[in-house]
Design a protein around this motif. Structure first.
Motif, mmCIF file in Angstrom:
data_model
loop_
_atom_site.group_PDB
_atom_site.id
_atom_site.type_symbol
_atom_site.label_atom_id
_atom_site.label_comp_id
_atom_site.label_asym_id
_atom_site.label_seq_id
_atom_site.Cartn_x
_atom_site.Cartn_y
_atom_site.Cartn_z
ATOM 1 N N GLU A 1 2.583 2.498 -30.752
ATOM 2 C CA GLU A 1 3.399 3.606 -31.228
ATOM 3 C C GLU A 1 4.452 3.152 -32.237
ATOM 4 O O GLU A 1 4.750 3.855 -33.201
ATOM 5 N N LEU A 2 4.991 1.977 -32.053
ATOM 6 C CA LEU A 2 6.095 1.504 -32.890
ATOM 7 C C LEU A 2 5.635 0.773 -34.143
ATOM 8 O O LEU A 2 6.264 0.891 -35.196
ATOM 9 N N GLN A 3 4.565 0.015 -34.013
ATOM 10 C CA GLN A 3 4.148 -0.878 -35.088
ATOM 11 C C GLN A 3 2.809 -0.495 -35.692
ATOM 12 O O GLN A 3 2.483 -0.908 -36.811
ATOM 13 N N GLY A 4 1.986 0.257 -34.950
ATOM 14 C CA GLY A 4 0.740 0.766 -35.503
ATOM 15 C C GLY A 4 -0.442 -0.164 -35.412
ATOM 16 O O GLY A 4 -1.440 0.038 -36.105
ATOM 17 N N ASN A 5 -0.365 -1.189 -34.558
ATOM 18 C CA ASN A 5 -1.546 -2.000 -34.288
ATOM 19 C C ASN A 5 -1.566 -2.403 -32.830
ATOM 20 O O ASN A 5 -0.611 -2.153 -32.080
ATOM 21 N N ARG A 6 -2.652 -3.015 -32.399
ATOM 22 C CA ARG A 6 -2.854 -3.312 -30.990
ATOM 23 C C ARG A 6 -3.251 -4.773 -30.812
ATOM 24 O O ARG A 6 -3.678 -5.434 -31.763
ATOM 25 N N ASN A 7 -3.143 -5.238 -29.579
ATOM 26 C CA ASN A 7 -3.640 -6.555 -29.223
ATOM 27 C C ASN A 7 -4.993 -6.386 -28.541
ATOM 28 O O ASN A 7 -5.063 -5.938 -27.389
ATOM 29 N N PRO A 8 -6.083 -6.733 -29.211
ATOM 30 C CA PRO A 8 -7.405 -6.521 -28.623
ATOM 31 C C PRO A 8 -7.646 -7.349 -27.373
ATOM 32 O O PRO A 8 -8.490 -6.996 -26.536
ATOM 33 N N PHE A 9 -6.906 -8.444 -27.205
ATOM 34 C CA PHE A 9 -7.094 -9.300 -26.045
ATOM 35 C C PHE A 9 -6.450 -8.708 -24.793
ATOM 36 O O PHE A 9 -6.735 -9.150 -23.681
ATOM 37 N N VAL A 10 -5.615 -7.689 -24.986
ATOM 38 C CA VAL A 10 -5.111 -6.893 -23.876
ATOM 39 C C VAL A 10 -6.049 -5.716 -23.633
ATOM 40 O O VAL A 10 -6.369 -5.386 -22.488
ATOM 41 N N ASP A 11 -6.493 -5.081 -24.691
ATOM 42 C CA ASP A 11 -7.402 -3.943 -24.555
ATOM 43 C C ASP A 11 -8.734 -4.334 -23.929
ATOM 44 O O ASP A 11 -9.330 -3.553 -23.179
ATOM 45 N N TYR A 12 -9.203 -5.533 -24.237
ATOM 46 C CA TYR A 12 -10.482 -6.012 -23.720
ATOM 47 C C TYR A 12 -10.275 -7.328 -22.976
ATOM 48 O O TYR A 12 -10.403 -8.404 -23.553
ATOM 49 N N PRO A 13 -9.920 -7.256 -21.689
ATOM 50 C CA PRO A 13 -9.710 -8.495 -20.926
ATOM 51 C C PRO A 13 -10.940 -9.397 -20.986
ATOM 52 O O PRO A 13 -12.067 -8.960 -20.772
ATOM 53 N N GLY A 14 -10.704 -10.657 -21.300
ATOM 54 C CA GLY A 14 -11.796 -11.604 -21.426
ATOM 55 C C GLY A 14 -12.394 -11.678 -22.815
ATOM 56 O O GLY A 14 -13.329 -12.446 -23.046
ATOM 57 N N LEU A 15 -11.852 -10.923 -23.760
ATOM 58 C CA LEU A 15 -12.370 -10.936 -25.130
ATOM 59 C C LEU A 15 -12.345 -12.337 -25.726
ATOM 60 O O LEU A 15 -13.213 -12.696 -26.534
#
Length: 346
Positions: free
Chosen positions: A251-265
């Motif tokens: 919401e604040l910065q406009g990007n995500r951490n995929p390693f949180v979204d996909y555990p084990g990525l």
């Protein structure tokens, strides 16, 4: 069955249905990202890292002073105080007089910690204000950490209150320099932050200077550091704290951490699944992946239950709680009185 155990069993059974739904959602990919990660679909290994970099690198730059306000959303505990991942002894009021103040000892003030030290990338932007890796921490403990790499140590040079974090000679195979070791419950958090940083800034990381980095775009991390962070990420799965912080950063910065979204990525990028194609909408982490209600305290022994609420292990160490169990869905609770609860897919 005692009255207390009956209540406990009913509570676990009611949680089971809710958590099973959460696990199914996790297997299908992050609910709030939509097709955000679609450009990485079908990629693996080095190509997957590059594809993820292209997805997450574009984001809004936050001012350095603006980080203080961001912490109100990203790093505020349920009691309204600052969530400090370096010290267990602090109790700072968010935005209070201890914000950015001078310090002489642990507990005097909190500041903005570049968990990947800014000297590694020569204070360059946008890394300098990237909210993903900047967290509020006790100023004195942060100063003792300096720009040393993360690692594991006996803490002969320094230990924060209760030995929560430590500084000293590395005991990690492959590296003998001075390292800073965070508490066990945040090791996975920092591992996933580091995976994000070397992925997001793939086009820059080869110029950064640290013993944790190898001077390349891929793998980017030196062998000893990569092995360490992969292990930390596995031993300390994604927590509810991380997922909520990831949403706040989005919401604040406009990007995500995929390693949180996909555990084990990280296993698909650097580990034992580099030959397996990533699927953004039907992801299988193959365990252990977790949704955790973080308590903010040091981890205790845990009990393991089946999805139906039957206890299968009592008072075992968290790190090895699931070892040897058949593949399935388990609930992990920190003791018999409630508290931290996990839903883990194995």
């Amino acid at each position: 069955m005692t009255p207390n155990s009956t209540v406990r069993h009913r509570r676990l059974a009611s949680l089971a249905a809710m958590m099973l739904g959460a696990c199914v959602a996790l297997a299908q990919g992050p609910n709030n990202s939509g097709t955000y990660y679609k450009p990485a679909d079908g990629k693996s290994g080095k190509s997957l890292k590059t594809a993820m970099a292209e997805v997450i690198v574009d984001h809004s730059a936050i001012s350095y002073s603006g980080l203080w306000k961001c912490f109100y959303t990203t790093d505020r505990r349920s009691d309204g105080k600052v969530w400090d991942m370096y010290s267990s002894a602090t109790n700072y009021t968010m935005g209070g007089p201890q914000q950015g103040a001078n310090y002489k000892k642990e507990g005097d003030s909190y500041n903005r910690e570049h968990s990947m030290p800014k000297s590694w990338f020569n204070d360059a932007r946008p890394m300098y204000t990237d909210l993903v890796h900047i967290v509020p921490t006790d100023g004195y403990v942060n100063n003792r950490r300096g720009n040393y790499p993360f690692g594991e140590t006996n803490g002969e040079q320094y230990q924060s209150a209760g030995g929560f974090s430590k500084l000293g000679r590395s005991t990690t195979s492959g590296y003998s320099g001075t390292v800073f070791e965070p508490a066990d419950e945040y090791k996975g958090d920092f591992a996933r932050i580091y995976f994000y940083m070397v992925t997001c800034y793939e086009k820059r990381v080869a110029t950064w200077q640290s013993d944790m980095l190898d001077g390349t775009a891929y793998p980017a991390l030196s062998r000893w550091a990569l092995d360490l962070l992969l292990r930390w990420a596995k031993e300390d799965p994604v927590s509810q704290k991380e997922t909520e912080r990831n949403e706040a950063v989005w919401e604040l910065q406009g990007n995500r951490n995929p390693f949180v979204d996909y555990p084990g990525l990280e296993q698909y990028v650097w580990g034992d699944k580099t030959a397996v194609a990533f699927s953004y909408d039907h992801y299988d982490s193959d365990g252990p992946s977790a949704i955790t209600e973080a308590t903010g305290g040091r981890p205790a022994t845990v009990c393991v239950y089946t999805i139906g609420g039957t206890m299968v292990r009592r008072d075992v160490d968290k790190a090895g709680a699931l070892q040897g169990l058949p593949k399935g869905i388990y609930i992990i609770s920190s003791g018999n009185r409630g508290g931290m609860v996990k839903s883990i897919v194995r």
